[in-house]
Design a protein around this motif. Structure first.
Motif, short mmCIF file in Angstrom:
data_model
loop_
_atom_site.label_atom_id
_atom_site.label_comp_id
_atom_site.label_asym_id
_atom_site.label_seq_id
_atom_site.Cartn_x
_atom_site.Cartn_y
_atom_site.Cartn_z
N HIS A 131 131.01 -2.20 1.98
CA HIS A 131 131.39 -2.61 3.31
C HIS A 131 131.92 -1.36 4.03
O HIS A 131 132.54 -0.50 3.39
CB HIS A 131 132.51 -3.66 3.28
CG HIS A 131 132.16 -4.92 2.56
ND1 HIS A 131 131.56 -5.99 3.17
CD2 HIS A 131 132.36 -5.30 1.26
CE1 HIS A 131 131.41 -6.97 2.31
NE2 HIS A 131 131.88 -6.59 1.14
N SER A 155 128.47 -5.16 5.11
CA SER A 155 129.03 -5.63 6.37
C SER A 155 129.62 -4.46 7.13
O SER A 155 129.80 -3.36 6.58
CB SER A 155 130.11 -6.70 6.14
OG SER A 155 131.36 -6.11 5.80
N PRO A 268 126.43 -8.54 8.99
CA PRO A 268 127.53 -9.23 9.66
C PRO A 268 128.55 -8.24 10.20
O PRO A 268 129.01 -7.36 9.48
CB PRO A 268 128.12 -10.09 8.54
CG PRO A 268 126.97 -10.33 7.60
CD PRO A 268 126.18 -9.05 7.62
N HIS A 321 136.68 -11.39 6.73
CA HIS A 321 135.31 -10.95 7.03
C HIS A 321 134.59 -10.50 5.77
O HIS A 321 133.42 -10.88 5.54
CB HIS A 321 135.36 -9.81 8.05
CG HIS A 321 134.03 -9.27 8.44
ND1 HIS A 321 133.03 -10.05 8.98
CD2 HIS A 321 133.52 -8.00 8.38
CE1 HIS A 321 131.97 -9.30 9.23
NE2 HIS A 321 132.24 -8.07 8.88
N THR A 325 131.42 -12.56 4.03
CA THR A 325 130.14 -11.87 3.86
C THR A 325 129.71 -11.89 2.40
O THR A 325 128.53 -12.14 2.08
CB THR A 325 130.25 -10.43 4.37
OG1 THR A 325 130.70 -10.42 5.71
CG2 THR A 325 128.89 -9.74 4.30
N ARG A 328 128.04 -15.08 1.22
CA ARG A 328 126.68 -15.33 1.66
C ARG A 328 125.64 -14.72 0.73
O ARG A 328 124.45 -15.04 0.82
CB ARG A 328 126.44 -14.79 3.06
CG ARG A 328 127.38 -15.33 4.12
CD ARG A 328 127.07 -14.67 5.45
NE ARG A 328 128.19 -14.76 6.38
CZ ARG A 328 128.20 -14.22 7.59
NH1 ARG A 328 127.13 -13.53 8.01
NH2 ARG A 328 129.25 -14.32 8.37
N ARG A 329 126.07 -13.81 -0.11
CA ARG A 329 125.13 -13.04 -0.91
C ARG A 329 124.82 -13.71 -2.24
O ARG A 329 125.63 -14.39 -2.81
CB ARG A 329 125.67 -11.62 -1.14
CG ARG A 329 125.92 -10.88 0.17
CD ARG A 329 126.41 -9.47 -0.07
NE ARG A 329 125.41 -8.65 -0.71
CZ ARG A 329 124.43 -8.01 -0.08
NH1 ARG A 329 124.33 -8.09 1.22
NH2 ARG A 329 123.55 -7.30 -0.75
#
Length: 329
Positions: A131, A155, A268, A321, A325, A328-329
């Protein structure tokens, strides 16, 4: 730009408002841990200082923080070390800043070269996934990097971002207009005349900074950490790339425009601003709308130094955040 001026004076998905009493607030006596690892990474023009907390082999991808300035350093991100309970946290100083080498060569002071430091860091630490979080000028670097759509970027977070000088100056001029007439007149007169070395200009800018840069007293641990030998700011690179004050750019960045990159962001993306930021939430909102799936968070009672002004709310926003994120993976 996120320079500590007390030391250097020379389609949107959602808009959230975080309470100052965030659930993720640390204990009142929290202090940043010592680095688990420190190293120097070779980059074009010299080597840069890097500190790491947490496990790079952890299941959750690490997070890299990119500081503002130009010429500032990593100390403003100390509150983010709270995130090391779940993932590796990487802080570093850009070339000619903080504990990194200071070759003082203007040839190094380009957006492209500063972006290349991220590639060097990823190679040195073998970061297959990560990230990226930027702050102010650091968000410029983060934006440029993410717009390349590099493999493994999970992200992006843009804090108080310098996306374009035109949008920045529109915001800072609007903030300036809210200050007393004598303050506005002093600032505008000296900037127009090029007499920004006058103590009257510095005094007037201190009023601007008290409203829109640092609105709160920094945590004591940040103040103490900045006393580390060598951890000083660099006004030379700041003045050369930006200028004498936060309101308007006169240096090499004066024509910078990263707005065309916004639609290219493919991960994202969260944008964080203080409610009283130099880059105001109102100014940044139409830019966030151009980021696919972009999301804006406004931090109450905070200026441009969001992580310092409101550490608990800032860390909570970034943590949420990153976690969402990852999920979602």
């Amino acid at each position: 730009m996120d320079v500590d001026r007390r030391e250097i004076v020379a389609g949107i998905a959602a808009t959230a408002l975080l309470p100052t009493t965030a659930a993720a607030a640390p204990a009142a006596d929290w202090r940043p841990p010592a680095p688990d690892r420190e190293l120097r990474v070779p980059v074009r023009g010299g080597s840069i200082y890097v500190r790491l907390n947490g496990d790079l082999a952890a299941k959750k991808p690490p997070v890299l923080f990119i500081h503002g300035g130009p010429g500032s350093g990593h100390s403003g991100f100390l509150p983010a070390l709270q995130l090391a309970d779940a993932r590796a946290v990487i802080l570093y100083d850009q070339l000619d800043a903080g504990l990194s080498d200071r070759p003082a060569d203007p040839a190094n002071w380009t957006v492209e070269r500063f972006v290349s430091e991220v590639d060097a860091l990823r190679a040195a630490l073998k970061l297959d996934r990560l990230h990226v979080v930027g702050q102010s000028w650091g968000s410029t670097i983060a934006l440029e990097y993410a717009a390349r759509r590099p493999a493994g970027l999970v992200s992006l977070t843009l804090g108080s971002p310098l996306i374009s000088v035109k949008s920045w100056e529109k915001s800072t001029r609007a903030q300036l207009a809210t200050l007393p007439a004598d303050v506005r007149r002093t600032i505008e007169t000296h900037e127009a005349a090029g007499t920004t070395a006058d103590p009257a200009y510095a005094k007037a800018m201190d009023v601007f900074y008290a409203h829109f840069l640092y609105r709160q007293t920094p945590p004591a641990y940040i103040t103490a950490y900045k006393k580390r030998p060598g951890l000083t700011l660099n006004p030379v690179v700041y003045n050369a790339m930006w200028g004498p004050g936060e309101i308007a750019a006169t240096g090499t960045l004066k024509s910078y425009d990263g707005e065309p990159l916004l639609p290219r962001l493919a991960v994202p993306t969260l944008v964080i601003c203080g409610a009283y930021d130099e880059m105001t939430p109102a100014a940044v909102k139409p830019l966030v709308a151009r980021i696919p799936g972009g999301r804006l968070v406004s931090i109450p009672d905070a200026g441009h130094a969001v992580a310092s002004d409101a550490p608990a709310a800032y860390v909570a926003a970034v943590r949420a955040h990153l976690e969402s994120t990852d999920a979602r993976r």
